[in-house]
Design a protein around this motif. Structure first.
Motif, PDB file in Angstrom:
ATOM      1  N   PRO A 135     -44.667  -8.387  19.794  1.00  0.00           N
ATOM      2  CA  PRO A 135     -43.420  -7.811  19.282  1.00  0.00           C
ATOM      3  C   PRO A 135     -42.967  -6.649  20.166  1.00  0.00           C
ATOM      4  CG  PRO A 135     -45.130  -7.838  17.570  1.00  0.00           C
ATOM      5  CD  PRO A 135     -45.772  -8.205  18.863  1.00  0.00           C
ATOM      6  N   VAL A 136     -41.736  -6.737  20.634  1.00  0.00           N
ATOM      7  CA  VAL A 136     -41.190  -5.711  21.522  1.00  0.00           C
ATOM      8  C   VAL A 136     -39.771  -5.363  21.083  1.00  0.00           C
ATOM      9  CG1 VAL A 136     -42.562  -6.493  23.512  1.00  0.00           C
ATOM     10  CG2 VAL A 136     -40.215  -7.343  23.202  1.00  0.00           C
ATOM     11  N   LEU A 137     -39.278  -4.294  21.651  1.00  0.00           N
ATOM     12  CA  LEU A 137     -37.878  -3.914  21.522  1.00  0.00           C
ATOM     13  C   LEU A 137     -37.288  -3.889  22.917  1.00  0.00           C
ATOM     14  CD1 LEU A 137     -38.309  -1.073  18.899  1.00  0.00           C
ATOM     15  CD2 LEU A 137     -37.341  -3.343  18.507  1.00  0.00           C
ATOM     16  N   LEU A 138     -36.270  -4.717  23.135  1.00  0.00           N
ATOM     17  CA  LEU A 138     -35.532  -4.693  24.394  1.00  0.00           C
ATOM     18  C   LEU A 138     -34.659  -3.448  24.317  1.00  0.00           C
ATOM     19  CD1 LEU A 138     -34.588  -8.458  24.477  1.00  0.00           C
ATOM     20  CD2 LEU A 138     -36.576  -7.354  25.516  1.00  0.00           C
ATOM     21  N   CYS A 139     -34.767  -2.591  25.307  1.00  0.00           N
ATOM     22  CA  CYS A 139     -34.330  -1.207  25.178  1.00  0.00           C
ATOM     23  C   CYS A 139     -33.169  -0.888  26.124  1.00  0.00           C
ATOM     24  CB  CYS A 139     -35.547  -0.336  25.493  1.00  0.00           C
ATOM     25  SG  CYS A 139     -35.307   1.404  25.301  1.00  0.00           S
ATOM     26  N   TRP A 140     -32.033  -0.481  25.548  1.00  0.00           N
ATOM     27  CA  TRP A 140     -30.871  -0.048  26.324  1.00  0.00           C
ATOM     28  C   TRP A 140     -30.679   1.438  26.097  1.00  0.00           C
ATOM     29  CZ3 TRP A 140     -26.330   2.376  25.010  1.00  0.00           C
ATOM     30  CH2 TRP A 140     -25.357   2.453  26.017  1.00  0.00           C
ATOM     31  N   LEU A 141     -30.518   2.173  27.171  1.00  0.00           N
ATOM     32  CA  LEU A 141     -30.313   3.619  27.129  1.00  0.00           C
ATOM     33  C   LEU A 141     -28.948   3.939  27.721  1.00  0.00           C
ATOM     34  CD1 LEU A 141     -31.520   6.482  26.630  1.00  0.00           C
ATOM     35  CD2 LEU A 141     -32.479   6.337  28.935  1.00  0.00           C
TER      36      LEU A 141
ATOM     37  N   ARG B 259     -24.401  -4.154  12.961  1.00  0.00           N
ATOM     38  CA  ARG B 259     -24.098  -5.492  12.419  1.00  0.00           C
ATOM     39  C   ARG B 259     -24.605  -6.608  13.324  1.00  0.00           C
ATOM     40  NH1 ARG B 259     -18.205  -4.149  10.741  1.00  0.00           N
ATOM     41  NH2 ARG B 259     -18.564  -3.321   8.666  1.00  0.00           N
ATOM     42  N   THR B 260     -24.844  -6.330  14.581  1.00  0.00           N
ATOM     43  CA  THR B 260     -25.303  -7.359  15.510  1.00  0.00           C
ATOM     44  C   THR B 260     -26.776  -7.695  15.317  1.00  0.00           C
ATOM     45  OG1 THR B 260     -26.000  -5.809  17.240  1.00  0.00           O
ATOM     46  CG2 THR B 260     -23.678  -6.508  17.253  1.00  0.00           C
ATOM     47  N   GLY B 261     -27.512  -6.830  14.604  1.00  0.00           N
ATOM     48  CA  GLY B 261     -28.953  -6.980  14.499  1.00  0.00           C
ATOM     49  C   GLY B 261     -29.680  -6.040  15.435  1.00  0.00           C
ATOM     50  N   ALA B 262     -28.936  -5.372  16.312  1.00  0.00           N
ATOM     51  CA  ALA B 262     -29.528  -4.352  17.180  1.00  0.00           C
ATOM     52  C   ALA B 262     -29.801  -3.109  16.340  1.00  0.00           C
ATOM     53  CB  ALA B 262     -28.585  -4.017  18.332  1.00  0.00           C
ATOM     54  N   GLU B 263     -30.709  -2.274  16.820  1.00  0.00           N
ATOM     55  CA  GLU B 263     -31.078  -1.048  16.120  1.00  0.00           C
ATOM     56  C   GLU B 263     -30.587   0.140  16.922  1.00  0.00           C
ATOM     57  OE1 GLU B 263     -35.325  -1.267  15.771  1.00  0.00           O
ATOM     58  OE2 GLU B 263     -35.254  -3.157  14.657  1.00  0.00           O
ATOM     59  N   LEU B 264     -29.769   0.973  16.299  1.00  0.00           N
ATOM     60  CA  LEU B 264     -29.284   2.192  16.941  1.00  0.00           C
ATOM     61  C   LEU B 264     -30.349   3.258  16.712  1.00  0.00           C
ATOM     62  CD1 LEU B 264     -26.907   3.426  18.469  1.00  0.00           C
ATOM     63  CD2 LEU B 264     -25.886   3.985  16.277  1.00  0.00           C
ATOM     64  N   LYS B 265     -31.095   3.613  17.771  1.00  0.00           N
ATOM     65  CA  LYS B 265     -32.241   4.507  17.639  1.00  0.00           C
ATOM     66  C   LYS B 265     -31.941   5.934  18.045  1.00  0.00           C
ATOM     67  CE  LYS B 265     -35.463   1.619  16.286  1.00  0.00           C
ATOM     68  NZ  LYS B 265     -36.649   1.268  16.983  1.00  0.00           N
ATOM     69  N   GLY B 266     -30.913   6.126  18.856  1.00  0.00           N
ATOM     70  CA  GLY B 266     -30.580   7.478  19.288  1.00  0.00           C
ATOM     71  C   GLY B 266     -29.085   7.632  19.387  1.00  0.00           C
ATOM     72  N   PHE B 267     -28.612   8.848  19.151  1.00  0.00           N
ATOM     73  CA  PHE B 267     -27.180   9.119  19.160  1.00  0.00           C
ATOM     74  C   PHE B 267     -26.754   9.901  20.394  1.00  0.00           C
ATOM     75  CE2 PHE B 267     -23.506  11.702  17.641  1.00  0.00           C
ATOM     76  CZ  PHE B 267     -22.621  10.660  17.465  1.00  0.00           C
ATOM     77  N   ALA B 268     -27.599  10.799  20.871  1.00  0.00           N
ATOM     78  CA  ALA B 268     -27.277  11.596  22.055  1.00  0.00           C
ATOM     79  C   ALA B 268     -28.580  11.878  22.802  1.00  0.00           C
ATOM     80  CB  ALA B 268     -26.580  12.900  21.661  1.00  0.00           C
ATOM     81  N   PRO B 269     -28.922  11.077  23.770  1.00  0.00           N
ATOM     82  CA  PRO B 269     -28.170   9.937  24.289  1.00  0.00           C
ATOM     83  C   PRO B 269     -28.294   8.716  23.376  1.00  0.00           C
ATOM     84  CG  PRO B 269     -30.257  10.095  25.464  1.00  0.00           C
ATOM     85  CD  PRO B 269     -30.184  11.282  24.526  1.00  0.00           C
ATOM     86  N   LEU B 270     -27.338   7.794  23.546  1.00  0.00           N
ATOM     87  CA  LEU B 270     -27.388   6.539  22.798  1.00  0.00           C
ATOM     88  C   LEU B 270     -28.606   5.738  23.228  1.00  0.00           C
ATOM     89  CD1 LEU B 270     -23.737   5.152  22.791  1.00  0.00           C
ATOM     90  CD2 LEU B 270     -25.027   6.081  20.865  1.00  0.00           C
ATOM     91  N   LEU B 271     -29.283   5.183  22.256  1.00  0.00           N
ATOM     92  CA  LEU B 271     -30.428   4.319  22.506  1.00  0.00           C
ATOM     93  C   LEU B 271     -30.319   3.151  21.542  1.00  0.00           C
ATOM     94  CD1 LEU B 271     -33.148   3.818  23.918  1.00  0.00           C
ATOM     95  CD2 LEU B 271     -34.214   5.231  22.155  1.00  0.00           C
TER      96      LEU B 271
END
Length: 120
Positions: free
Chosen positions: A91-97, A68-80
């Motif tokens: 165009p980039v994706l700011l990436c949190w792991l 809902r924030t506009g972020a994209e959940l790309k991975g579940f295990a591990p979370l990405l």
């Protein structure tokens, strides 16, 4: 939803960290309970099938909160989690792991995770 600036994405991540932390905990509990149930045990210290169904519902809710924030959940295990952005016209994706406590990485949208670099 639009693009994030680096500062906006970092602020959103700070708000999301408790959600992401809970997601990791519930994911681990659900995996442990699933394994116990698959071994034929009717219950474990985490409960039984009703508790597993509750965990799955909670995981769905937590993942929805992230999206809902506009972020994209790309991975579940591990979370990405990726935050769409633009760096100097690219165009980039700011990436949190999972395991990161800050948002310090990005990758071009056309490169994916393999192109991950530290933010300048």
């Amino acid at each position: 939803m639009g693009l994030f600036t680096v500062d906006e994405a970092r602020e959103e991540l700070a708000r999301l960290l408790p959600v992401l932390d809970e997601l990791v905990t519930v994911r681990a509990d659900a995996a442990e309970l699933t394994a116990a149930l698959e071994r034929g045990g009717p219950r474990s210290e985490l409960g039984g099938l009703p508790e597993l169904k509750g965990m799955q519902a909670r995981l769905d809710d937590l993942m929805t909160q992230v999206q809902r924030t506009g972020a994209e959940l790309k991975g579940f295990a591990p979370l990405l989690v990726d935050f769409p952005a633009d760096l100097d016209g690219v165009p980039v994706l700011l990436c949190w792991l999972e395991g990161d406590r800050r948002l310090d990485w990005y990758h071009r949208t056309d490169l994916g995770f393999a192109g991950r670099r530290p933010l300048p």
